[in-house]
Enzyme design. Structure first.
Site, mmCIF file in Angstrom:
data_model
loop_
_atom_site.group_PDB
_atom_site.id
_atom_site.type_symbol
_atom_site.label_atom_id
_atom_site.label_comp_id
_atom_site.label_asym_id
_atom_site.label_seq_id
_atom_site.Cartn_x
_atom_site.Cartn_y
_atom_site.Cartn_z
ATOM 1 N N ASP A 146 0.936 -1.270 0.016
ATOM 2 C CA ASP A 146 0.041 0.167 0.147
ATOM 3 C C ASP A 146 1.120 1.223 -0.048
ATOM 4 O O ASP A 146 1.429 1.825 1.040
ATOM 5 C CB ASP A 146 -0.937 0.032 1.199
ATOM 6 C CG ASP A 146 -1.574 1.214 1.293
ATOM 7 O OD1 ASP A 146 -2.292 1.686 0.260
ATOM 8 O OD2 ASP A 146 -1.897 1.725 2.428
ATOM 9 N N GLU A 195 -1.323 -1.441 -4.635
ATOM 10 C CA GLU A 195 -2.486 -0.693 -4.882
ATOM 11 C C GLU A 195 -2.148 0.430 -5.780
ATOM 12 O O GLU A 195 -1.116 1.342 -5.591
ATOM 13 C CB GLU A 195 -2.939 -0.093 -3.683
ATOM 14 C CG GLU A 195 -4.266 0.589 -3.438
ATOM 15 C CD GLU A 195 -4.913 0.796 -2.393
ATOM 16 O OE1 GLU A 195 -5.474 1.996 -2.500
ATOM 17 O OE2 GLU A 195 -4.613 0.179 -1.315
ATOM 18 N N ASP A 242 -2.416 1.103 7.168
ATOM 19 C CA ASP A 242 -1.736 0.628 6.055
ATOM 20 C C ASP A 242 -0.982 -0.610 5.846
ATOM 21 O O ASP A 242 -0.943 -1.174 4.579
ATOM 22 C CB ASP A 242 -0.414 1.916 6.140
ATOM 23 C CG ASP A 242 -0.706 3.178 6.306
ATOM 24 O OD1 ASP A 242 -1.441 3.607 5.194
ATOM 25 O OD2 ASP A 242 -0.687 3.831 7.283
#
Length: 192
Positions: free
Chosen positions: A18, A78, A151
């Site tokens: 992420d 992502e 996260d």
């Protein structure tokens, strides 16, 4: 590859990321046969660095250390969502680019997923909240979400999404291990 009786089973190690410019979440999951195991989930903190280039350097070395420690076969990352602040988007894109560059330099396949795709893959609903995604992940991989950073959980969602997407894409032929192999085995299905 691991041996189970007379049958050889391909194992896969997925690094989920992420991207972030202050805190970058990461996770490692291992897939043996059809079993998914959480290996590690944590964050790379770069918020103490004032200079953006030093943050990028720290992201580079952090991702490289993770890759050298776990030897993942795939990187699932992502994709940045489009926000209103252009400067933030540029910085986030750089952080994502650094992680991708490290993976490519280590000859790891890279796969990118939108936040909506990740939520849909994990929960069945692309509009799920982060808390709903974390709850499903904790049930799938049996961990407690109380002390986890969002996260890190987001990075786990990316890795799990990648695993689920590969199961769908390659369920017809278990020999397929990437797009090159898929194209090789399915020449009539490719539009040029």
């Amino acid at each position: 590859m691991t041996e189970t009786g007379n049958k050889t089973v391909a194992s896969k190690i997925i690094l989920g990321i992420d991207p972030g410019t202050n805190v970058m979440g990461f996770s490692i999951i291992k897939i043996d046969d059809k079993r998914m195991v959480l290996v590690e989930m944590d964050v790379i903190r770069v918020n103490k660095e004032k200079d953006h280039y030093q943050k990028l350097k720290k992201i580079y070395s952090g991702v490289q250390q993770i890759i050298h420690r776990y030897r993942p076969t795939d990187l699932a990352i992502e994709s940045p969502f489009f926000g209103k602040n252009v400067q933030s988007m540029l910085k986030l894109g750089r952080a994502q680019g650094i992680a991708i560059a490290v993976a490519l330099s280590e000859k790891i396949e890279v796969f990118e997923y939108s936040p909506r795709k990740i939520k849909q893959s994990v929960t069945g609903n692309g509009n799920s909240s982060k808390e709903q995604v974390a709850l499903i992940l904790s049930q799938l991989l049996r961990f407690d979400t109380k002390h986890l950073l969002p996260d890190a959980t987001d990075a786990l969602g990316v890795a799990v999404c990648h695993h689920f997407q590969n199961k769908i894409l390659f369920s017809r032929d278990s020999k397929v291990s990437g797009w090159k192999k898929f194209i090789e085995l399915n020449p009539g299905r490719i539009i040029k």
